[in-house]
Scaffold this motif. Structure first.
Motif, PDB file in Angstrom:
ATOM      1  N   ASP A 107       0.859  -1.174   0.000  1.00 21.96           N
ATOM      2  CA  ASP A 107       0.000   0.000   0.000  1.00 21.96           C
ATOM      3  C   ASP A 107       0.895   1.223   0.000  1.00 21.96           C
ATOM      4  N   GLN A 108       0.482   2.252  -0.723  1.00 20.03           N
ATOM      5  CA  GLN A 108       1.182   3.518  -0.654  1.00 20.03           C
ATOM      6  C   GLN A 108       0.537   4.342   0.454  1.00 20.03           C
ATOM      7  N   ASN A 135      24.998   1.952   0.473  1.00 19.19           N
ATOM      8  CA  ASN A 135      26.273   1.591  -0.155  1.00 19.19           C
ATOM      9  C   ASN A 135      26.155   0.604  -1.307  1.00 19.19           C
ATOM     10  N   TYR A 136      25.033   0.649  -2.016  1.00 25.28           N
ATOM     11  CA  TYR A 136      24.878  -0.144  -3.225  1.00 25.28           C
ATOM     12  C   TYR A 136      25.347   0.692  -4.403  1.00 25.28           C
ATOM     13  N   LYS A 137      25.946   0.049  -5.386  1.00 27.28           N
ATOM     14  CA  LYS A 137      26.411   0.726  -6.593  1.00 27.28           C
ATOM     15  C   LYS A 137      25.438   0.421  -7.723  1.00 27.28           C
ATOM     16  N   GLN A 138      24.933   1.464  -8.353  1.00 28.50           N
ATOM     17  CA  GLN A 138      24.020   1.258  -9.482  1.00 28.50           C
ATOM     18  C   GLN A 138      24.826   0.764 -10.676  1.00 28.50           C
ATOM     19  N   GLU A 139      24.434  -0.397 -11.191  1.00 32.73           N
ATOM     20  CA  GLU A 139      25.109  -0.990 -12.345  1.00 32.73           C
ATOM     21  C   GLU A 139      24.346  -0.754 -13.645  1.00 32.73           C
ATOM     22  N   GLU A 140      23.022  -0.688 -13.531  1.00 30.87           N
ATOM     23  CA  GLU A 140      22.211  -0.641 -14.744  1.00 30.87           C
ATOM     24  C   GLU A 140      20.832  -0.059 -14.435  1.00 30.87           C
ATOM     25  N   SER A 141      20.318   0.747 -15.369  1.00 30.28           N
ATOM     26  CA  SER A 141      18.912   1.156 -15.346  1.00 30.28           C
ATOM     27  C   SER A 141      18.194   0.273 -16.353  1.00 30.28           C
ATOM     28  N   LEU A 142      17.037  -0.226 -15.959  1.00 24.62           N
ATOM     29  CA  LEU A 142      16.302  -1.152 -16.825  1.00 24.62           C
ATOM     30  C   LEU A 142      15.151  -0.439 -17.510  1.00 24.62           C
ATOM     31  N   ASN A 143      14.988  -0.687 -18.790  1.00 24.01           N
ATOM     32  CA  ASN A 143      13.816  -0.245 -19.539  1.00 24.01           C
ATOM     33  C   ASN A 143      12.845  -1.414 -19.478  1.00 24.01           C
ATOM     34  N   ILE A 144      11.896  -1.341 -18.557  1.00 30.12           N
ATOM     35  CA  ILE A 144      11.114  -2.517 -18.209  1.00 30.12           C
ATOM     36  C   ILE A 144       9.652  -2.149 -18.023  1.00 30.12           C
ATOM     37  N   SER A 145       8.788  -3.139 -18.215  1.00 29.69           N
ATOM     38  CA  SER A 145       7.375  -2.950 -17.878  1.00 29.69           C
ATOM     39  C   SER A 145       6.983  -4.048 -16.897  1.00 29.69           C
ATOM     40  N   LEU A 146       5.999  -3.716 -16.073  1.00 26.83           N
ATOM     41  CA  LEU A 146       5.526  -4.643 -15.061  1.00 26.83           C
ATOM     42  C   LEU A 146       4.007  -4.565 -15.100  1.00 26.83           C
ATOM     43  N   GLY A 147       3.355  -5.680 -15.339  1.00 22.89           N
ATOM     44  CA  GLY A 147       1.908  -5.678 -15.464  1.00 22.89           C
ATOM     45  C   GLY A 147       1.439  -4.870 -16.656  1.00 22.89           C
ATOM     46  N   TYR A 149      21.625  -7.090  -7.049  1.00 18.74           N
ATOM     47  CA  TYR A 149      20.261  -6.898  -6.568  1.00 18.74           C
ATOM     48  C   TYR A 149      19.476  -6.155  -7.637  1.00 18.74           C
ATOM     49  N   LEU A 150      18.431  -6.775  -8.148  1.00 13.73           N
ATOM     50  CA  LEU A 150      17.552  -6.166  -9.135  1.00 13.73           C
ATOM     51  C   LEU A 150      16.275  -5.757  -8.427  1.00 13.73           C
ATOM     52  N   VAL A 151      15.815  -4.560  -8.723  1.00 12.79           N
ATOM     53  CA  VAL A 151      14.527  -4.099  -8.201  1.00 12.79           C
ATOM     54  C   VAL A 151      13.779  -3.417  -9.341  1.00 12.79           C
ATOM     55  N   ALA A 152      12.504  -3.745  -9.455  1.00  7.01           N
ATOM     56  CA  ALA A 152      11.611  -3.105 -10.423  1.00  7.01           C
ATOM     57  C   ALA A 152      10.318  -2.793  -9.696  1.00  7.01           C
ATOM     58  N   ALA A 153       9.700  -1.669 -10.039  1.00  4.31           N
ATOM     59  CA  ALA A 153       8.477  -1.283  -9.345  1.00  4.31           C
ATOM     60  C   ALA A 153       7.556  -0.508 -10.270  1.00  4.31           C
ATOM     61  N   VAL A 154       6.255  -0.670 -10.000  1.00  2.00           N
ATOM     62  CA  VAL A 154       5.243   0.079 -10.738  1.00  2.00           C
ATOM     63  C   VAL A 154       4.086   0.389  -9.801  1.00  2.00           C
ATOM     64  N   GLN A 155       3.457   1.527 -10.007  1.00  2.00           N
ATOM     65  CA  GLN A 155       2.258   1.901  -9.261  1.00  2.00           C
ATOM     66  C   GLN A 155       1.026   1.426 -10.018  1.00  2.00           C
ATOM     67  N   HIS A 156       0.031   1.024  -9.271  1.00  2.00           N
ATOM     68  CA  HIS A 156      -1.264   0.697  -9.856  1.00  2.00           C
ATOM     69  C   HIS A 156      -2.314   1.029  -8.812  1.00  2.00           C
TER      70      HIS A 156
END
Length: 151
Positions: free
Chosen positions: A57-58, A79-91, A111-118
């Protein structure tokens, strides 16, 4: 690897809910598993790469740009280092996505993280594990993310 299980994205901003209005499937060559600690969808590969899809929940409505900045700031401060930005869709919706790396006492993990609001929800996908093994599983993880359905 113990560090990975302690990662919580944006604590205090998102609250885990008890119902998951999404359908997810395990990436190729991953096995789905359940535990009583959450309603998240979880899977693991034979070589220890973890995959999780969660719904939150937001507490405050925010733009995708806010979440992009919040994720990057949170990870930088941890202290995480960004390696890549993903062009991604979720749902079926454009999502934010990143791959980070971090050093631990046994080497380098990813560590990969992807997020979308709905509506009033935020859907978050996480995958993590030893960097070399993670890279070998990355295609299956990204394919699984693209197949998530959000109701």
């Amino acid at each position: 690897m113990k560090q990975i299980s302690k990662i919580l994205i944006i604590p205090g901003i998102l609250v885990l809910t008890s119902c998951a209005p999404f359908k997810a499937q395990a990436p190729g060559n991953f096995a789905e598993y359940t535990d009583t600690s959450s309603d998240a969808f979880k899977a693991v590969s034979a070589d220890g790469i973890l995959y999780r899809v969660s719904e939150y929940d937001q507490e405050a409505e925010a733009s995708l740009d806010f979440w992009r900045e919040a994720f990057l700031l949170k990870m930088k401060n941890a202290n995480y280092k960004q390696e890549e930005s993903l062009n991604i869709s979720l749902g079926g919706k454009p999502a934010i996505g990143y791959v980070f790396s971090f050093a631990n006492n046994t080497g380098l993990d990813s560590y990969l993280v992807a997020a979308v609001q709905h509506k009033e929800k935020m859907f978050v996908v996480e995958a993590a594990g030893e960097s070399v093994k993670f890279e070998n599983r990355k295609k299956e993880i990204l394919d699984a993310i693209n197949k998530i359905n959000i109701n």
